[in-house]
Motif scaffolding. Structure first.
Motif, PDB file in Angstrom:
ATOM      1  N   TYR A 211     -14.320 -33.732 -10.414  1.00  0.00           N
ATOM      2  CA  TYR A 211     -13.708 -32.142  -9.826  1.00  0.00           C
ATOM      3  C   TYR A 211     -14.993 -31.506  -9.038  1.00  0.00           C
ATOM      4  CZ  TYR A 211     -10.275 -33.824 -12.238  1.00  0.00           C
ATOM      5  OH  TYR A 211      -9.247 -35.231 -12.562  1.00  0.00           O
ATOM      6  N   GLN A 212     -16.295 -31.604  -9.147  1.00  0.00           N
ATOM      7  CA  GLN A 212     -17.181 -30.957  -8.193  1.00  0.00           C
ATOM      8  C   GLN A 212     -16.618 -31.275  -6.831  1.00  0.00           C
ATOM      9  OE1 GLN A 212     -20.757 -28.914 -10.304  1.00  0.00           O
ATOM     10  NE2 GLN A 212     -21.099 -30.940 -11.438  1.00  0.00           N
ATOM     11  N   GLY A 213     -17.059 -33.030  -6.809  1.00  0.00           N
ATOM     12  CA  GLY A 213     -16.950 -33.518  -5.428  1.00  0.00           C
ATOM     13  C   GLY A 213     -15.827 -32.829  -5.150  1.00  0.00           C
ATOM     14  N   ALA A 214     -14.554 -32.641  -5.245  1.00  0.00           N
ATOM     15  CA  ALA A 214     -13.049 -32.691  -5.006  1.00  0.00           C
ATOM     16  C   ALA A 214     -12.821 -31.359  -4.063  1.00  0.00           C
ATOM     17  CB  ALA A 214     -12.057 -32.866  -6.042  1.00  0.00           C
ATOM     18  N   VAL A 215     -14.117 -30.479  -4.760  1.00  0.00           N
ATOM     19  CA  VAL A 215     -13.276 -29.582  -3.963  1.00  0.00           C
ATOM     20  C   VAL A 215     -13.911 -29.568  -2.951  1.00  0.00           C
ATOM     21  CG1 VAL A 215     -14.631 -27.129  -4.282  1.00  0.00           C
ATOM     22  CG2 VAL A 215     -14.014 -27.380  -6.235  1.00  0.00           C
ATOM     23  N   ALA A 216     -14.915 -29.699  -2.728  1.00  0.00           N
ATOM     24  CA  ALA A 216     -15.865 -30.024  -0.989  1.00  0.00           C
ATOM     25  C   ALA A 216     -14.716 -30.943  -0.043  1.00  0.00           C
ATOM     26  CB  ALA A 216     -17.346 -30.454  -0.679  1.00  0.00           C
ATOM     27  N   ALA A 217     -14.693 -31.956  -1.272  1.00  0.00           N
ATOM     28  CA  ALA A 217     -13.765 -31.997  -0.078  1.00  0.00           C
ATOM     29  C   ALA A 217     -11.984 -31.892  -0.177  1.00  0.00           C
ATOM     30  CB  ALA A 217     -13.196 -33.439  -1.384  1.00  0.00           C
ATOM     31  N   LEU A 218     -11.549 -31.250  -0.720  1.00  0.00           N
ATOM     32  CA  LEU A 218     -10.868 -30.345  -0.775  1.00  0.00           C
ATOM     33  C   LEU A 218     -10.652 -29.102   1.231  1.00  0.00           C
ATOM     34  CD1 LEU A 218      -9.155 -29.566  -3.488  1.00  0.00           C
ATOM     35  CD2 LEU A 218      -8.012 -30.757  -1.971  1.00  0.00           C
ATOM     36  N   VAL A 219     -11.851 -29.160   1.081  1.00  0.00           N
ATOM     37  CA  VAL A 219     -11.718 -28.184   2.420  1.00  0.00           C
ATOM     38  C   VAL A 219     -12.045 -28.409   3.515  1.00  0.00           C
ATOM     39  CG1 VAL A 219     -14.289 -27.128   3.973  1.00  0.00           C
ATOM     40  CG2 VAL A 219     -13.925 -27.457   1.425  1.00  0.00           C
TER      41      VAL A 219
END
Length: 407
Positions: free
Chosen positions: A24-32
């Motif tokens: 979920y830390q990585g997912a935020v950037a991946a959603l950008v």
């Protein structure tokens, strides 16, 4: 594949749980990139989502660390894992930018609550081994690395409206955390008693801890800003559309996994401080390569940057804990939490600069930050390893011949 031994099982469970949380830390950037393409967000608006996940997390993480120093709260692990997952799962549901910021911020709080207590439990499960803590940190790196692939699989096929499917890792992570806690219940109680006995000994080295924290802030800004924009940057420099961007983000995260394992092993041969210093020096050159090297070679520079930034990752945590031996939760909250997520505060500045100039120009200042971190680390010395309670000797019954000799 052989099953983990009972001795290693708790740490294995903790590492797998860490994987599920850091998705979920990585997912935020991946959603950008998907927010940019589906909702036409500007760079600044998209980076504001990264800020929402980071800012509140940065503020509350030391608070959770201080609370876990005062009271053992192992129940936080499964609960915070679910909270972190639910926030990201709801991020694609609302068309409102404000509501998207709110749910992403809730996810950040969940991640913040997890890390201080998880680092304390992992240190107990690892029995103080730097290599074992490296494996725990590796779990988080794998979560980062798989986040772009998971997000791409879900969002690229179903759009942002499919984001509720992203809650699945959180449910698995909560179950893994609960299983790990059952395994280490007795050692945790003993460690908590020892920590209470160590209070007030005056052994905390705050000066060294603050220098270490300042260096980690520099590292955090570089990594979080690259996480937020590397997918868009690679698409600009290499071409290939969303696939190329996702590949760039994956390389950034998987390089961190490799770097973490290397860091734990290097620390068994050299001092932790020396390994951390050299990693920061390497990162200066690697980030410069990301900014200036053209074409497909950019992927190699991204991998080298990621390794340089992550070789010291688990060492930051154990160094912080050893500089503040009577405040392990606070040290974990800062080294594993606050100074990791605080990098998100800088991402809107990079985004605004990118809107005004170019993304390449906006990323150029990141080259200086690892050098500043290296300067902060120069005066540090290796802290003394904390004393660990010796095992209680088991009294053996007298041998028969000894008993006969006494007669």
């Amino acid at each position: 594949m052989s099953k983990p031994s009972p001795r290693n099982r708790p740490l294995t469970l903790m590492s797998l749980g860490h994987t599920c949380v850091d998705v979920y830390q990585g997912a935020v950037a991946a959603l950008v990139p998907y927010f940019v393409s589906e909702r036409a967000y500007t760079y600044a608006a998209a980076s504001g989502i990264v800020l929402a996940a980071s800012l509140l997390s940065s503020v509350v993480q030391p608070l959770f660390g201080a609370l876990t120093d005062r009271w053992a709260m192992p129940w936080l692990l499964p609960v915070s894992t679910v909270v972190g997952g639910v926030g990201v799962a709801l991020s694609g549901v609302f068309d409102s930018y404000a509501l998207t910021l709110v749910v992403v911020a809730v996810s950040g709080i969940g991640v913040a609550a997890y890390h201080p207590e998880a680092a304390r439990v992992a240190r107990v499960a690892s029995r103080g081994s730097h290599t074992a803590m490296g494996w725990f940190s590796l779990g988080g790196n794998i979560g980062f690395a798989t986040a772009p692939l998971l997000v791409a699989a879900v969002i690229a096929t179903g759009g942002l409206r499919a984001s509720p499917l992203l809650v699945v890792p959180a449910l698995a992570g909560a179950a893994l955390c609960a299983a790990a806690l059952r395994e280490v219940k007795a050692p945790l109680a003993a460690t908590a008693a020892a920590a209470r006995a160590a209070k007030g000994t005056g052994a905390d080295d705050w000066a060294s801890f603050l220098r270490l924290s300042g260096a980690i802030v520099c590292r955090s800004i570089v990594f979080v800003c690259l996480s937020a924009f590397i997918a868009l940057y690679v698409r600009e420099r290499v071409g290939g559309g969303e696939v190329a961007g996702t590949a760039g983000l994956f390389v950034l995260y998987i390089g961190g996994a490799v770097g973490t394992v290397i860091g734990g092993r290097l620390a068994t041969r050299y001092s932790r401080v020396a390994v951390v210093r050299w990693s920061y020096a390497l990162s200066v050159l690697a980030v410069a390569g990301v900014v200036f090297v053209p074409g497909p070679l950019l992927y190699g520079c991204v991998a080298l940057t990621s390794a340089g930034l992550y070789v010291p990752f688990s060492l930051h945590v154990t160094l912080g804990q050893d500089y503040l031996p009577s405040r392990v939760g606070t040290a974990s909250g800062v080294t594993l939490g606050l100074t990791v997520s605080v990098g998100g505060v800088a991402s809107p500045l990079i985004g605004s600069l990118a809107d005004a100039t170019s993304l390449r120009t906006a990323l150029a200042p990141l080259i200086v930050l690892p050098a500043i971190g290296w300067l902060l680390l120069r005066p540090l010395r290796e802290p003394a390893e904390p004393e660990r309670p010796a095992p209680v000797p088991v009294e053996e019954p007298p041998r028969a011949d000894t008993v006969r000799g006494r007669r």
